[in-house]
Design a protein around this motif. Sequence first.
Motif, PDB file in Angstrom:
ATOM      1  N   PHE A  62       1.209  -7.633  -1.378  1.00  0.00           N
ATOM      2  CA  PHE A  62      -0.145  -6.941  -1.148  1.00  0.00           C
ATOM      3  C   PHE A  62      -0.017  -5.511  -1.440  1.00  0.00           C
ATOM      4  O   PHE A  62      -0.922  -5.260  -2.305  1.00  0.00           O
ATOM      5  CB  PHE A  62      -0.507  -6.944   0.564  1.00  0.00           C
ATOM      6  CG  PHE A  62      -1.839  -6.364   0.806  1.00  0.00           C
ATOM      7  CD1 PHE A  62      -2.911  -7.166   0.449  1.00  0.00           C
ATOM      8  CD2 PHE A  62      -1.968  -5.197   1.396  1.00  0.00           C
ATOM      9  CE1 PHE A  62      -4.218  -6.447   0.606  1.00  0.00           C
ATOM     10  CE2 PHE A  62      -3.142  -4.635   1.680  1.00  0.00           C
ATOM     11  CZ  PHE A  62      -4.286  -5.318   1.310  1.00  0.00           C
ATOM     12  N   LEU A  63       1.026  -4.688  -1.014  1.00  0.00           N
ATOM     13  CA  LEU A  63       0.686  -3.267  -1.408  1.00  0.00           C
ATOM     14  C   LEU A  63       1.035  -3.127  -2.866  1.00  0.00           C
ATOM     15  O   LEU A  63       0.308  -2.476  -3.601  1.00  0.00           O
ATOM     16  CB  LEU A  63       1.709  -2.400  -0.554  1.00  0.00           C
ATOM     17  CG  LEU A  63       1.361  -2.337   1.073  1.00  0.00           C
ATOM     18  CD1 LEU A  63       2.397  -1.785   1.787  1.00  0.00           C
ATOM     19  CD2 LEU A  63      -0.125  -1.662   1.053  1.00  0.00           C
ATOM     20  N   ILE A  64       2.034  -3.950  -3.520  1.00  0.00           N
ATOM     21  CA  ILE A  64       2.515  -3.571  -4.786  1.00  0.00           C
ATOM     22  C   ILE A  64       1.678  -4.625  -5.737  1.00  0.00           C
ATOM     23  O   ILE A  64       0.952  -3.963  -6.526  1.00  0.00           O
ATOM     24  CB  ILE A  64       3.795  -3.910  -5.094  1.00  0.00           C
ATOM     25  CG1 ILE A  64       4.940  -2.897  -3.945  1.00  0.00           C
ATOM     26  CG2 ILE A  64       4.310  -4.034  -6.373  1.00  0.00           C
ATOM     27  CD1 ILE A  64       6.229  -3.152  -4.029  1.00  0.00           C
ATOM     28  N   LYS A  65       1.652  -5.758  -5.394  1.00  0.00           N
ATOM     29  CA  LYS A  65       0.903  -6.694  -6.279  1.00  0.00           C
ATOM     30  C   LYS A  65      -0.776  -6.411  -6.340  1.00  0.00           C
ATOM     31  O   LYS A  65      -1.326  -6.414  -7.248  1.00  0.00           O
ATOM     32  CB  LYS A  65       1.145  -8.208  -6.098  1.00  0.00           C
ATOM     33  CG  LYS A  65       2.578  -8.472  -6.501  1.00  0.00           C
ATOM     34  CD  LYS A  65       2.843  -9.876  -6.282  1.00  0.00           C
ATOM     35  CE  LYS A  65       4.348 -10.164  -6.691  1.00  0.00           C
ATOM     36  NZ  LYS A  65       5.046 -11.490  -6.196  1.00  0.00           N
ATOM     37  N   LYS A  66      -1.258  -6.714  -4.919  1.00  0.00           N
ATOM     38  CA  LYS A  66      -2.717  -6.479  -4.868  1.00  0.00           C
ATOM     39  C   LYS A  66      -3.240  -5.120  -5.096  1.00  0.00           C
ATOM     40  O   LYS A  66      -4.108  -4.942  -5.832  1.00  0.00           O
ATOM     41  CB  LYS A  66      -3.017  -7.085  -3.469  1.00  0.00           C
ATOM     42  CG  LYS A  66      -4.372  -7.050  -3.068  1.00  0.00           C
ATOM     43  CD  LYS A  66      -5.212  -8.119  -4.158  1.00  0.00           C
ATOM     44  CE  LYS A  66      -6.732  -7.909  -3.808  1.00  0.00           C
ATOM     45  NZ  LYS A  66      -7.555  -8.841  -4.661  1.00  0.00           N
ATOM     46  N   LEU A  67      -2.655  -4.069  -4.273  1.00  0.00           N
ATOM     47  CA  LEU A  67      -3.309  -2.675  -4.342  1.00  0.00           C
ATOM     48  C   LEU A  67      -2.732  -1.924  -5.473  1.00  0.00           C
ATOM     49  O   LEU A  67      -3.143  -0.903  -5.754  1.00  0.00           O
ATOM     50  CB  LEU A  67      -3.119  -2.101  -2.950  1.00  0.00           C
ATOM     51  CG  LEU A  67      -3.818  -2.436  -1.812  1.00  0.00           C
ATOM     52  CD1 LEU A  67      -3.399  -1.792  -0.556  1.00  0.00           C
ATOM     53  CD2 LEU A  67      -5.159  -2.916  -2.017  1.00  0.00           C
ATOM     54  N   GLY A  68      -1.655  -2.363  -6.049  1.00  0.00           N
ATOM     55  CA  GLY A  68      -0.987  -1.992  -7.348  1.00  0.00           C
ATOM     56  C   GLY A  68      -0.247  -0.291  -7.114  1.00  0.00           C
ATOM     57  O   GLY A  68      -0.181   0.179  -7.841  1.00  0.00           O
ATOM     58  N   LEU A  69       0.160  -0.443  -5.846  1.00  0.00           N
ATOM     59  CA  LEU A  69       0.992   0.748  -5.520  1.00  0.00           C
ATOM     60  C   LEU A  69       2.593   0.679  -6.025  1.00  0.00           C
ATOM     61  O   LEU A  69       2.940  -0.343  -5.941  1.00  0.00           O
ATOM     62  CB  LEU A  69       1.074   0.974  -4.102  1.00  0.00           C
ATOM     63  CG  LEU A  69      -0.194   1.049  -3.442  1.00  0.00           C
ATOM     64  CD1 LEU A  69      -0.203   0.934  -1.857  1.00  0.00           C
ATOM     65  CD2 LEU A  69      -0.907   2.502  -3.883  1.00  0.00           C
ATOM     66  N   ALA A  70       2.987   1.866  -6.231  1.00  0.00           N
ATOM     67  CA  ALA A  70       4.325   1.780  -6.748  1.00  0.00           C
ATOM     68  C   ALA A  70       5.341   1.873  -5.411  1.00  0.00           C
ATOM     69  O   ALA A  70       4.995   2.098  -4.483  1.00  0.00           O
ATOM     70  CB  ALA A  70       4.742   3.154  -7.367  1.00  0.00           C
ATOM     71  N   ASP A  71       6.430   0.919  -5.547  1.00  0.00           N
ATOM     72  CA  ASP A  71       7.479   0.675  -4.603  1.00  0.00           C
ATOM     73  C   ASP A  71       8.081   2.062  -4.089  1.00  0.00           C
ATOM     74  O   ASP A  71       8.448   2.865  -4.767  1.00  0.00           O
ATOM     75  CB  ASP A  71       8.596  -0.097  -4.794  1.00  0.00           C
ATOM     76  CG  ASP A  71       9.292  -0.599  -3.742  1.00  0.00           C
ATOM     77  OD1 ASP A  71       9.102  -0.316  -2.758  1.00  0.00           O
ATOM     78  OD2 ASP A  71      10.279  -1.675  -4.183  1.00  0.00           O
ATOM     79  N   SER A  72       7.974   2.214  -2.962  1.00  0.00           N
ATOM     80  CA  SER A  72       8.614   3.699  -2.265  1.00  0.00           C
ATOM     81  C   SER A  72       8.525   3.517  -0.707  1.00  0.00           C
ATOM     82  O   SER A  72       8.208   2.543  -0.165  1.00  0.00           O
ATOM     83  CB  SER A  72       7.814   4.633  -2.666  1.00  0.00           C
ATOM     84  OG  SER A  72       6.491   5.016  -1.936  1.00  0.00           O
ATOM     85  N   PRO A  73       9.691   4.182  -0.126  1.00  0.00           N
ATOM     86  CA  PRO A  73       9.812   4.051   1.499  1.00  0.00           C
ATOM     87  C   PRO A  73       8.391   4.586   2.073  1.00  0.00           C
ATOM     88  O   PRO A  73       8.011   3.739   3.158  1.00  0.00           O
ATOM     89  CB  PRO A  73      10.830   5.322   1.735  1.00  0.00           C
ATOM     90  CG  PRO A  73      11.411   5.602   0.268  1.00  0.00           C
ATOM     91  CD  PRO A  73      10.431   5.057  -0.840  1.00  0.00           C
ATOM     92  N   ALA A  74       7.512   5.136   1.415  1.00  0.00           N
ATOM     93  CA  ALA A  74       6.069   5.355   1.907  1.00  0.00           C
ATOM     94  C   ALA A  74       5.554   3.977   2.354  1.00  0.00           C
ATOM     95  O   ALA A  74       4.642   4.036   3.314  1.00  0.00           O
ATOM     96  CB  ALA A  74       5.139   6.284   1.071  1.00  0.00           C
ATOM     97  N   LEU A  75       5.703   3.182   1.426  1.00  0.00           N
ATOM     98  CA  LEU A  75       5.037   1.703   1.792  1.00  0.00           C
ATOM     99  C   LEU A  75       5.500   1.005   3.045  1.00  0.00           C
ATOM    100  O   LEU A  75       4.379   0.660   4.097  1.00  0.00           O
ATOM    101  CB  LEU A  75       5.250   0.793   0.666  1.00  0.00           C
ATOM    102  CG  LEU A  75       4.826   1.229  -0.881  1.00  0.00           C
ATOM    103  CD1 LEU A  75       5.008   0.155  -1.710  1.00  0.00           C
ATOM    104  CD2 LEU A  75       3.415   1.503  -0.764  1.00  0.00           C
ATOM    105  N   MET A  76       6.745   1.221   3.510  1.00  0.00           N
ATOM    106  CA  MET A  76       7.098   0.552   4.707  1.00  0.00           C
ATOM    107  C   MET A  76       7.012   1.429   5.984  1.00  0.00           C
ATOM    108  O   MET A  76       6.404   0.925   6.948  1.00  0.00           O
ATOM    109  CB  MET A  76       8.554   0.456   4.668  1.00  0.00           C
ATOM    110  CG  MET A  76       9.043  -0.677   5.356  1.00  0.00           C
ATOM    111  SD  MET A  76       8.193  -2.194   5.488  1.00  0.00           S
ATOM    112  CE  MET A  76       9.206  -3.306   4.323  1.00  0.00           C
ATOM    113  N   ASP A  77       6.774   2.740   5.483  1.00  0.00           N
ATOM    114  CA  ASP A  77       6.467   3.733   6.748  1.00  0.00           C
ATOM    115  C   ASP A  77       4.813   3.360   7.087  1.00  0.00           C
ATOM    116  O   ASP A  77       4.438   3.508   8.298  1.00  0.00           O
ATOM    117  CB  ASP A  77       6.319   5.061   6.158  1.00  0.00           C
ATOM    118  CG  ASP A  77       7.881   5.618   6.058  1.00  0.00           C
ATOM    119  OD1 ASP A  77       8.629   5.173   6.703  1.00  0.00           O
ATOM    120  OD2 ASP A  77       7.810   6.629   5.495  1.00  0.00           O
ATOM    121  N   ALA A  78       4.113   3.051   5.712  1.00  0.00           N
ATOM    122  CA  ALA A  78       2.441   2.774   6.299  1.00  0.00           C
ATOM    123  C   ALA A  78       2.689   1.537   6.960  1.00  0.00           C
ATOM    124  O   ALA A  78       1.713   1.458   7.867  1.00  0.00           O
ATOM    125  CB  ALA A  78       1.716   2.808   4.960  1.00  0.00           C
TER     126      ALA A  78
END
Length: 113
Positions: A62-78
């Motif tokens: 979802f976050l990386i493929k769908k929303l196009g976000l770069a992988d980072s620790p902030a994703l799991m934090d969110a």
Amino acid sequence: MGKRDDLIAVYAEDLRTKCGMTPDMDLLEKVTIGCGPAIYDADASTVAATQEGELETVKNNFLIKKLGLADSPALMDAINQVIDTYGRSERNKYRAVIYYMLTKHFGKESVYR
């Protein structure tokens, strides 16, 4: 009303009562449609917040493929913030609600416009 509309109403109620937010119904509908047929499957329609693999799936698919976000620790934090908002003790954490809150968290509503 169809089954999807009934589910969207359930998700909106969860956002209001369990997450303390007023849902943007247009965005919630688009996020729900984006979940595809998973919303109709009892297991796939929810996120197992205690399973690390499930959270990785939310991050990658979802976050990386769908929303196009770069992988980072902030994703799991969110993801963890959203789960805390929903309530860790809440048994049914609906995928569409989690995805909606993550979309709002990252300001990525434009993906659904």
